[in-house]
Design a protein around this motif. Structure first.
Motif, PDB file in Angstrom:
ATOM      1  N   TYR A  87     -44.258  -5.171  51.758  1.00  0.00           N
ATOM      2  CA  TYR A  87     -44.270  -6.607  51.448  1.00  0.00           C
ATOM      3  C   TYR A  87     -42.879  -7.067  51.091  1.00  0.00           C
ATOM      4  O   TYR A  87     -42.179  -6.412  50.334  1.00  0.00           O
ATOM      5  CB  TYR A  87     -45.229  -6.842  50.286  1.00  0.00           C
ATOM      6  CG  TYR A  87     -45.118  -8.196  49.627  1.00  0.00           C
ATOM      7  CD1 TYR A  87     -45.450  -9.343  50.332  1.00  0.00           C
ATOM      8  CD2 TYR A  87     -44.708  -8.324  48.303  1.00  0.00           C
ATOM      9  CE1 TYR A  87     -45.377 -10.579  49.725  1.00  0.00           C
ATOM     10  CE2 TYR A  87     -44.635  -9.555  47.694  1.00  0.00           C
ATOM     11  CZ  TYR A  87     -44.969 -10.672  48.418  1.00  0.00           C
ATOM     12  OH  TYR A  87     -44.902 -11.902  47.823  1.00  0.00           O
ATOM     13  N   LEU A 268     -49.251 -19.611  56.550  1.00  0.00           N
ATOM     14  CA  LEU A 268     -47.865 -19.276  56.862  1.00  0.00           C
ATOM     15  C   LEU A 268     -47.378 -20.039  58.090  1.00  0.00           C
ATOM     16  O   LEU A 268     -46.222 -20.466  58.148  1.00  0.00           O
ATOM     17  CB  LEU A 268     -47.737 -17.772  57.087  1.00  0.00           C
ATOM     18  CG  LEU A 268     -47.903 -16.894  55.839  1.00  0.00           C
ATOM     19  CD1 LEU A 268     -47.951 -15.426  56.209  1.00  0.00           C
ATOM     20  CD2 LEU A 268     -46.789 -17.156  54.836  1.00  0.00           C
ATOM     21  N   GLN A 280     -42.817 -13.329  56.046  1.00  0.00           N
ATOM     22  CA  GLN A 280     -44.144 -12.852  55.683  1.00  0.00           C
ATOM     23  C   GLN A 280     -44.960 -12.498  56.921  1.00  0.00           C
ATOM     24  O   GLN A 280     -45.675 -11.499  56.945  1.00  0.00           O
ATOM     25  CB  GLN A 280     -44.878 -13.926  54.867  1.00  0.00           C
ATOM     26  CG  GLN A 280     -44.345 -14.098  53.452  1.00  0.00           C
ATOM     27  CD  GLN A 280     -44.754 -12.942  52.568  1.00  0.00           C
ATOM     28  OE1 GLN A 280     -44.372 -11.807  52.796  1.00  0.00           O
ATOM     29  NE2 GLN A 280     -45.535 -13.229  51.551  1.00  0.00           N
ATOM     30  N   SER A 283     -43.837  -9.307  58.177  1.00  0.00           N
ATOM     31  CA  SER A 283     -44.373  -8.250  57.326  1.00  0.00           C
ATOM     32  C   SER A 283     -45.787  -7.882  57.765  1.00  0.00           C
ATOM     33  O   SER A 283     -46.168  -6.708  57.768  1.00  0.00           O
ATOM     34  CB  SER A 283     -44.367  -8.715  55.862  1.00  0.00           C
ATOM     35  OG  SER A 283     -44.890  -7.721  55.018  1.00  0.00           O
TER      36      SER A 283
END
Length: 989
Positions: A87, A268, A280, A283
């Motif tokens: 993360y 997102l 993100q 990720s």
């Protein structure tokens, strides 16, 4: 910890296969026989085996064999993979907020207690300290697991996220680190099987009593079904057990919160413009890759969920309606998405029915209107298919070329070369040491080590050599540059990624042989090779690949390295537009944009071309043969002066190390490139020209006196007059330059003479901008100084402006030549004209200076300049100001004022009386002019103007009478302006 969730039912009824399994069958998910047939390896890998062997040695053998399959993630690494180590927190977020870090802190602080494992189900309490003034909070956590994977979680904090909450982390780490302290129990079905009827009844009633508000309706429903003889539940032998684990055939995947994934991706994407959102999403892509690496079927499930949300992005429809392209960030995310689908569909571990299902899904998505299209999948036709002009980047008679594949292997949407190269390199990794839980500290990236792994059935072949070979095949393929900015950018990025992989591989003798073989084949590859003799005009240049090959081959086969790199120096699209060695239309730009509108990355390609040339120049230092070969290639193939200038700078820097003698050949090449740049940019004035000219003089100084004098003598073809006079001549004769050249007196004078000649030539060509620099440079030589002065005088008659004449005049006064300064000032005044309302004219200060100069020289010079002042200046305040200055002191007080006047001149006497009359006349004319269109808001200014006029009138013997008559005339002429005339009477009577 962050796996998202497909909750699997723990109370599904058993299927037909399980009805004959007897009372020992558990959970309706797999047969007892399958559990008994598991391999010894599974037994050895099970975490619970050693811990429960002694404790449960008395239970029946079939039950023991099921117990040994109790399992839990083997290490914190496995927990972390689906938690927070991958993360990336938003900028500014402290590591302490990461769930894994918080969970680890809770474990270390003793917050975990009452941990119980029942079969494949783990539970416990987590006590978390409250904030300031808040009570301690207690969370109940339960975890189900299966074959070293967490399959579901539940926590009282209700913190749903892609990551496991800190409490689930704390309980999981407790189970891993303190396995022997965890209280273990048989799966609940095994415990129940040991109870008699009375015990079972008591157990059920106590359970219902403890949780009657939650379970009573369910308990009554199940009781009704059991009492009904023909019910489905009575047709099944055994009953489900949520603590018994899964059968070996069952899906093998971690807990995945599907709903949370969808919500997270949607959120997102809605924040897609922010850097943190893209990070993100990347990720999450990394999480999918981890799942695929672990052969977890959740990888495909998670990617399906993400893809569905990507397709529901409202921006897609908007962009389609507007005909606009995606943003770069969004396009890169779609690239990641596509690359992951390639990995999944081509995975050798997937089942045929899974692959069929995925392909159907992809086909369905592809038919959606909003599904983005790849750039670059267009056909090429028309005149652009013609081969380019060959190097003599005679060859035209040897054949022609064509593009055998419109879609190149490198830059292709599916990245076939990259995938294959990475797969081959993956097989060559050295066995890594035990992985640490946390990344290694420090910014250094650990170098990847590879070894030769033999290819089965192919003696002498290795996967490592094949990886190198396939990468070079793709990089060296002749291919057309695709359409579209993003597709072209992808070509560049794919090349750089492949070369970054190759640069990690340490070359040995075996790999060098592969390099030499491939390099030779590329040179002889004809139309299939980007290094062939004749190129398609819009083919992708080979500069980046050639730079890698050149650097790698140079220690082993310099001749091959140079031949390959020199062949790759071509940039076909420019070769067809600009003949070799000739500049294009806008020299300091990389290209004329309207000539090649679809070559969006041309500037980047030219930069890579320059880097290849720089690498060759640096490597060829000390070898005149290759240096001149490289120079010829540069002059023939590089058309951007900005890049040529950079090459010249690099060459000069390489040629003049601080601790060794200079390389004269390389230094000469640097100077030659600099001279070429000067010629190409002579008619294009930019801010970089001054930098280029200064550098060229410095480079010529490093070469020697003759080189410096040559650029001075041939300045017409290299510099503008201003550059030559103000930079070349001045810089070439500074003390630092003379010291660097270490010249004796005769040679110094020779250089000075050359500089003076240049300055005089420049002054004749551009007197406005070069006269003063020429005078300055010629100060120490009387003949040259006189010649420069005469050039100024001649130019004054030919239109040299008053501003430049005043500047040179001031210079003459500063040098102690006031008479020459006076002469130039009178020439300037003769050209000047200042109107009645131009009291802020830019030449005001120059005029006042000229008047002061003439006053200081004497009455004769003052008398001569008065007529010029009267003729050139019609501004009353200026005239009165000059008059007042001249009446304050006697003329002739300057350096030549030997014949001093006894007292200051009177304004009513010659020659000042003429100036006084002109000033009075100017005030009268200006007053009438201002009154013609005056507005009330300017009345105050006009009264002040009359006050200054009166001061000038009073300088004459009868000035008060003249002023009174002037006012009376105004009152009669403008009597209609009553308010103004009232103000005049109040002030002046």
């Amino acid at each position: 910890m962050d796996p998202p969730a497909a909750k699997r039912s723990r109370d599904c009824p058993a299927g037909p296969e399980e009805r004959d399994a007897g009372a020992g069958a558990v959970r309706g998910r797999g047969r007892p026989e399958a559990l008994l047939d598991l391999s010894a390896k599974r037994v050895a890998e099970s975490w619970a085996f050693e811990q429960v062997e002694e404790r449960f040695s008395r239970v029946p053998e079939p039950v023991q064999k099921r117990i040994v399959f109790w399992s839990f993630p083997r290490s914190e690494r496995e927990i972390c993979m689906y938690s927070s180590l991958g993360y990336q927190p938003p900028e500014g977020e402290h590591d302490a907020r990461v769930p894994f870090t918080r969970g680890l802190h809770l474990l270390q602080s003793g917050a975990v207690d009452r941990v119980l494992q029942v079969g494949f189900h783990l539970s416990g309490n987590i006590r978390e300290p409250g904030g300031p003034g808040e009570p301690e909070r207690l969370y109940h956590v339960s975890i189900s697991f299966d074959r070293c994977k967490i399959t579901s979680v539940s926590c009282g904090c209700d913190n749903r996220d892609l990551f496991y909450c800190a409490h689930v982390v704390a309980l999981s780490l407790y189970r891993i680190r303190h396995a022997r302290q965890v209280e273990l129990r048989l799966p609940i079905s095994e415990t129940l099987s040991q109870m008699n009827r009375d015990q079972l009844q008591k157990f059920v009633q106590y359970l219902i009593s403890a949780h009657h508000t939650e379970v009573l309706p369910t308990a009554q429903r199940l009781a009704d079904e059991i009492l009904l003889l023909g019910s489905e539940i009575n047709l099944v032998h055994g009953a489900p057990d949520p603590t018994a684990g899964a059968g070996i055939e069952d899906a093998n995947c971690w807990h995945l919160d599907e709903e949370q994934i969808q919500e997270q991706v949607k959120q997102l994407l809605s924040n897609g413009g922010y850097y943190g959102a893209s990070q993100q999403l990347r990720s999450m892509f990394c999480k999918v890759r981890e799942m695929l690496r672990m052969r977890d079927s959740n990888g495909a499930r998670m990617l399906i969920l993400m893809t569905e949300q990507f397709l529901q992005d409202p921006r897609l429809a908007l962009w389609r309606q507007q005909g606009a392209g995606m943003t770069d960030k969004c396009r890169q995310l779609w690239d990641e998405l596509g690359a992951l689908w390639v990995c999944i569909v081509l995975s050798p571990h997937c089942k045929p029915e899974e692959r069929t299902s995925w392909l159907q899904m992809l086909s369905k998505w592809d038919k959606l209107d909003v599904c983005p299209l790849e750039e670059g999948n267009y056909s090429f036709d028309g005149p652009s298919l013609q081969p380019t002009v060959a190097l003599s980047s005679e060859l035209l008679q040897k054949g022609s070329t064509c593009i055998t594949n419109m879609e190149g292997w490198v830059g292709h949407p599916l990245d076939p070369i990259g995938c294959l190269c990475r797969a081959l390199l993956e097989a060559c990794h050295l066995e890594e040491e035990t992985l640490a839980i946390y990344p290694e500290s420090g910014p250094e990236k650990r170098k990847v080590a590879y070894q030769h792994v033999p290819v089965p059935g192919s003696p002498g072949e290795s996967y490592l050599a094949m990886a190198l070979e396939v990468a070079l095949l793709g990089l060296g393929q002749q291919r057309a540059l695709p359409e579209g900015l993003y597709a072209q950018d992808k070509v560049v990025r794919n090349e750089e990624q492949l070369l970054a992989l190759l640069e990690e591989v340490e070359l040995d003798e075996r790999l060098v042989q592969v390099l030499r073989k491939q390099a030779g084949q590329l040179l002889e590859g004809g139309p299939f090779s980007g290094f062939g003799e004749v190129l398609f005009r819009e083919s992708v240049p080979m500069h980046t690949c050639a730079r890698y090959l050149f650097t790698a081959l140079l220690p082993y086969d310099p001749d091959l390295a140079y031949r390959l790199a020199l062949r790759a120096m071509r940039l076909p699209i420019l070769e067809t537009a600009f003949p070799a060695g000739e500049p294009h239309g806008n020299p300091l730009d990389s290209i004329v944009s309207n000539r090649f509108p679809r070559w969006f990355i041309l500037g980047h390609l030219e930069t890579r071309q320059c880097e290849l040339a720089s690498a060759m120049l640096t490597a060829a230092k000390g070898d005149p043969k290759w240096l001149h070969a490289v120079l010829g290639s540069i002059q023939q193939n590089i058309h951007s002066p900005a890049l040529l200038f950079k090459l010249a700078q690099d060459a000069c820097k390489t040629a003049t190390p601080a601790s060794a003698p200079p390389d004269t050949t390389l230094l000469g090449i640097a100077l030659e490139l600099g001279l070429q740049v000067m010629q190409m940019t002579l008619n294009t004035m930019t801010w970089r020209r001054r930098e280029m000219v200064r550098w060229l003089v410095s480079c010529a100084t490093e070469v020697g006196l003759q080189a410096l004098m040559n650029i001075m003598q041939n300045w017409y073809s290299l510099f503008t007059p201003v550059e030559a006079a103000t930079i070349v001549a001045v810089t070439g004769t500074t003390h630092a330059t003379l010291l660097r050249l270490q010249l004796d007196a005769p040679r110094r004078e020779e250089l000075w003479a050359c500089a003076r000649t240049l300055a005089l030539q420049c002054a004749m060509k551009d007197p406005q901008n070069c006269a003063l620099p020429a005078l300055t440079l010629c100060e120490k030589n009387h003949a040259a100084f006189e010649a420069a002065y005469q050039i100024v005088l001649d130019a004054a008659a030919g239109g040299l402006g008053h501003a430049h004449l005043f500047t040179v005049a001031r210079y003459m006064e500063h040098r102690g030549l006031p008479l020459r300064a006076y002469k130039l000032a009178t020439l300037a005044l003769a050209q000047l004209s200042i109107a009645f309302n131009q009291d802020s004219h830019p030449a005001v200060n120059d005029v006042l200076w000229a008047c002061s100069l003439s006053h200081s020289l004497g009455r004769h010079e003052l008398s001569a300049i008065v007529p010029l002042i009267i003729r050139s200046i019609h501004c009353a305040p200026m005239l009165s100001d000059i008059l007042r200055r001249w009446t304050l002191s006697a003329p002739g007080l300057g350096p030549l004022g030997a014949r001093r006047a006894a007292k200051p001149l009177g304004a009513d006497r010659a020659p000042l009386c003429q100036l006084l009359d002109a000033a009075v006349a100017a005030y009268i004319t200006t007053s009438h002019s201002r009154l013609t269109h005056i507005s009330p808001r300017h009345y105050g200014d006009f009264i002040e103007f009359l006050g200054k006029a009166r001061e000038t009138f009073l300088l004459a013997p009868d000035g008060h009478l003249q002023f009174a008559q002037f006012l009376e005339n105004l009152k009669q002429t403008y009597k209609g302006k009553k308010k103004l005339m009232l103000l005049v009477r109040e002030r002046f009577g």
